[in-house]
Design a protein around this motif. Structure first.
Motif, PDB file in Angstrom:
ATOM      1  N   ALA A  93       0.864  -1.173   0.000  1.00  7.33           N
ATOM      2  CA  ALA A  93       0.000   0.000   0.000  1.00  7.33           C
ATOM      3  C   ALA A  93       0.906   1.230   0.000  1.00  7.33           C
ATOM      4  N   LEU A  94       0.611   2.171  -0.884  1.00  5.55           N
ATOM      5  CA  LEU A  94       1.369   3.419  -0.999  1.00  5.55           C
ATOM      6  C   LEU A  94       0.435   4.569  -0.631  1.00  5.55           C
ATOM      7  N   ALA A  95       0.818   5.341   0.384  1.00  9.61           N
ATOM      8  CA  ALA A  95       0.038   6.515   0.785  1.00  9.61           C
ATOM      9  C   ALA A  95       0.807   7.775   0.405  1.00  9.61           C
ATOM     10  N   SER A  96       0.063   8.732  -0.132  1.00  7.44           N
ATOM     11  CA  SER A  96       0.640  10.032  -0.463  1.00  7.44           C
ATOM     12  C   SER A  96      -0.396  11.091  -0.113  1.00  7.44           C
ATOM     13  N   PHE A 121      -0.856   9.321 -14.207  1.00  9.09           N
ATOM     14  CA  PHE A 121      -1.769   8.938 -13.123  1.00  9.09           C
ATOM     15  C   PHE A 121      -1.813   9.997 -12.029  1.00  9.09           C
ATOM     16  N   ARG A 122      -2.939  10.028 -11.297  1.00  6.88           N
ATOM     17  CA  ARG A 122      -3.090  10.972 -10.184  1.00  6.88           C
ATOM     18  C   ARG A 122      -2.012  10.763  -9.128  1.00  6.88           C
ATOM     19  N   LYS A 123      -1.704   9.498  -8.819  1.00  5.41           N
ATOM     20  CA  LYS A 123      -0.696   9.253  -7.778  1.00  5.41           C
ATOM     21  C   LYS A 123       0.647   9.833  -8.188  1.00  5.41           C
ATOM     22  N   THR A 124       0.965   9.755  -9.469  1.00  8.22           N
ATOM     23  CA  THR A 124       2.245  10.270  -9.954  1.00  8.22           C
ATOM     24  C   THR A 124       2.286  11.785  -9.802  1.00  8.22           C
ATOM     25  N   LYS A 125       1.203  12.430 -10.157  1.00  7.86           N
ATOM     26  CA  LYS A 125       1.149  13.889 -10.006  1.00  7.86           C
ATOM     27  C   LYS A 125       1.285  14.279  -8.542  1.00  7.86           C
ATOM     28  N   LEU A 157       2.952  12.565  -6.262  1.00  8.70           N
ATOM     29  CA  LEU A 157       4.352  12.337  -5.876  1.00  8.70           C
ATOM     30  C   LEU A 157       5.252  13.473  -6.352  1.00  8.70           C
ATOM     31  N   PHE A 158       4.934  14.051  -7.499  1.00  8.04           N
ATOM     32  CA  PHE A 158       5.721  15.180  -7.999  1.00  8.04           C
ATOM     33  C   PHE A 158       5.543  16.403  -7.098  1.00  8.04           C
ATOM     34  N   GLN A 159       4.329  16.572  -6.549  1.00  9.45           N
ATOM     35  CA  GLN A 159       4.052  17.724  -5.690  1.00  9.45           C
ATOM     36  C   GLN A 159       4.573  17.519  -4.269  1.00  9.45           C
ATOM     37  N   ASN A 160       4.476  16.294  -3.771  1.00  9.95           N
ATOM     38  CA  ASN A 160       4.932  15.982  -2.416  1.00  9.95           C
ATOM     39  C   ASN A 160       5.562  14.592  -2.430  1.00  9.95           C
ATOM     40  N   PRO A 161       6.881  14.516  -2.415  1.00  9.51           N
ATOM     41  CA  PRO A 161       7.548  13.223  -2.528  1.00  9.51           C
ATOM     42  C   PRO A 161       7.561  12.390  -1.240  1.00  9.51           C
ATOM     43  N   ARG A 162       7.019  12.941  -0.152  1.00  7.16           N
ATOM     44  CA  ARG A 162       6.978  12.181   1.110  1.00  7.16           C
ATOM     45  C   ARG A 162       5.869  11.146   1.030  1.00  7.16           C
ATOM     46  N   VAL A 163       6.218   9.877   1.248  1.00 12.37           N
ATOM     47  CA  VAL A 163       5.254   8.787   1.134  1.00 12.37           C
ATOM     48  C   VAL A 163       5.353   7.866   2.346  1.00 12.37           C
ATOM     49  N   ALA A 164       4.322   7.056   2.518  1.00  9.63           N
ATOM     50  CA  ALA A 164       4.344   5.944   3.468  1.00  9.63           C
ATOM     51  C   ALA A 164       3.903   4.711   2.695  1.00  9.63           C
ATOM     52  N   MET A 165       4.529   3.587   3.024  1.00  9.81           N
ATOM     53  CA  MET A 165       4.207   2.324   2.353  1.00  9.81           C
ATOM     54  C   MET A 165       4.054   1.262   3.436  1.00  9.81           C
ATOM     55  N   CYS A 166       3.213   0.264   3.166  1.00  9.22           N
ATOM     56  CA  CYS A 166       2.972  -0.742   4.193  1.00  9.22           C
ATOM     57  C   CYS A 166       2.734  -2.106   3.567  1.00  9.22           C
ATOM     58  N   VAL A 208       6.929   1.704   6.027  1.00  9.28           N
ATOM     59  CA  VAL A 208       8.082   2.471   5.576  1.00  9.28           C
ATOM     60  C   VAL A 208       7.650   3.907   5.323  1.00  9.28           C
ATOM     61  N   GLU A 209       8.376   4.849   5.889  1.00 14.09           N
ATOM     62  CA  GLU A 209       8.182   6.264   5.571  1.00 14.09           C
ATOM     63  C   GLU A 209       9.411   6.682   4.786  1.00 14.09           C
ATOM     64  N   GLY A 210       9.200   7.341   3.648  1.00  8.87           N
ATOM     65  CA  GLY A 210      10.344   7.664   2.821  1.00  8.87           C
ATOM     66  C   GLY A 210      10.096   8.779   1.835  1.00  8.87           C
ATOM     67  N   ILE A 211      11.078   8.942   0.961  1.00 12.27           N
ATOM     68  CA  ILE A 211      11.047   9.979  -0.067  1.00 12.27           C
ATOM     69  C   ILE A 211      11.033   9.307  -1.439  1.00 12.27           C
ATOM     70  N   ALA A 212      10.040   9.667  -2.253  1.00 11.44           N
ATOM     71  CA  ALA A 212       9.901   9.100  -3.603  1.00 11.44           C
ATOM     72  C   ALA A 212      10.593  10.015  -4.606  1.00 11.44           C
ATOM     73  N   GLU A 213      11.287   9.397  -5.553  1.00  9.71           N
ATOM     74  CA  GLU A 213      11.983  10.159  -6.588  1.00  9.71           C
ATOM     75  C   GLU A 213      11.721   9.539  -7.953  1.00  9.71           C
ATOM     76  N   ASN A 214      11.390  10.382  -8.916  1.00 12.33           N
ATOM     77  CA  ASN A 214      11.188   9.945 -10.298  1.00 12.33           C
ATOM     78  C   ASN A 214      12.561   9.678 -10.914  1.00 12.33           C
ATOM     79  N   LYS A 215      12.788   8.436 -11.342  1.00 16.48           N
ATOM     80  CA  LYS A 215      14.071   8.063 -11.943  1.00 16.48           C
ATOM     81  C   LYS A 215      14.002   8.028 -13.469  1.00 16.48           C
ATOM     82  N   GLY A 216      12.911   8.544 -14.046  1.00 15.15           N
ATOM     83  CA  GLY A 216      12.770   8.561 -15.497  1.00 15.15           C
ATOM     84  C   GLY A 216      12.074   7.316 -16.009  1.00 15.15           C
ATOM     85  N   LEU A 217      12.074   7.154 -17.312  1.00 14.67           N
ATOM     86  CA  LEU A 217      11.401   6.001 -17.913  1.00 14.67           C
ATOM     87  C   LEU A 217      12.018   4.692 -17.428  1.00 14.67           C
TER      88      LEU A 217
END
Length: 153
Positions: A23-26, A54-58, A60-69, A75-84
């Motif tokens: 599960a990815l929370a943003s 996708f909405r989730k991608t937009k 993540l671009f606005q706020n890269p702080r995420v939680a995953m479970c 896990v609390e962390g920082i998401a970064e777009n690594k390109g294609l």
């Protein structure tokens, strides 16, 4: 009970394995969202792919702080777009995704719009229990490299 960061990371790695659906929370502008993503673990990071439209991608671009479970590992962390996805050096994610999640890879591969998201863990909370079924938490702070083990009663 004391534990080193290496011991704590080993427990985390054992619980997560090579891949999981997490599960990815943003959240942006006090509007939280949660959804499942297919994750691959390597280089002490969490990777997943998503369509850049996708909405989730937009979010993540606005706020890269995420939680995953997944199953007691948060896990609390920082998401970064690594390109294609197809442009990753060595195409590690693509190879592992194909190996572990073949049906998803085969059904949802859009090379021109799928980006690779890398999540760097900052803080991890693991719920676990010992042989006597006594519950405890392992709290890992990756920035300070400190680990706290907390009995739960």
């Amino acid at each position: 009970m004391t534990m080193t960061i290496e011991e704590a990371k080993t427990i985390m790695d054992q619980k997560l394995g090579d891949y999981k659906i997490m599960a990815l929370a943003s959240c942006v502008d006090d509007y939280p969202m949660v959804r499942n993503v297919s994750c691959i673990f390597y280089n002490d990071k969490i990777y997943f792919k998503t369509d850049r439209k996708f909405r989730k991608t937009k979010q993540l671009f606005q706020n890269p702080r995420v939680a995953m479970c997944f199953n007691g590992v948060q896990v609390e962390g920082i998401a970064e777009n690594k390109g294609l996805v197809v442009e990753e050096e060595g195409r590690v994610f693509e190879k592992k995704y194909k190996e572990y999640l073949w049906q998803s890879y085969n059904a949802y591969s859009h090379e021109d719009s799928e980006i690779l998201i890398e999540v760097t863990p900052k803080f991890v909370e693991i719920w676990d229990e010992d042989e006597a079924r006594n519950a405890f938490q392992i709290l890992i702070d990756f920035d300070t490299r400190e680990v706290e083990v907390r009995p739960y009663d």
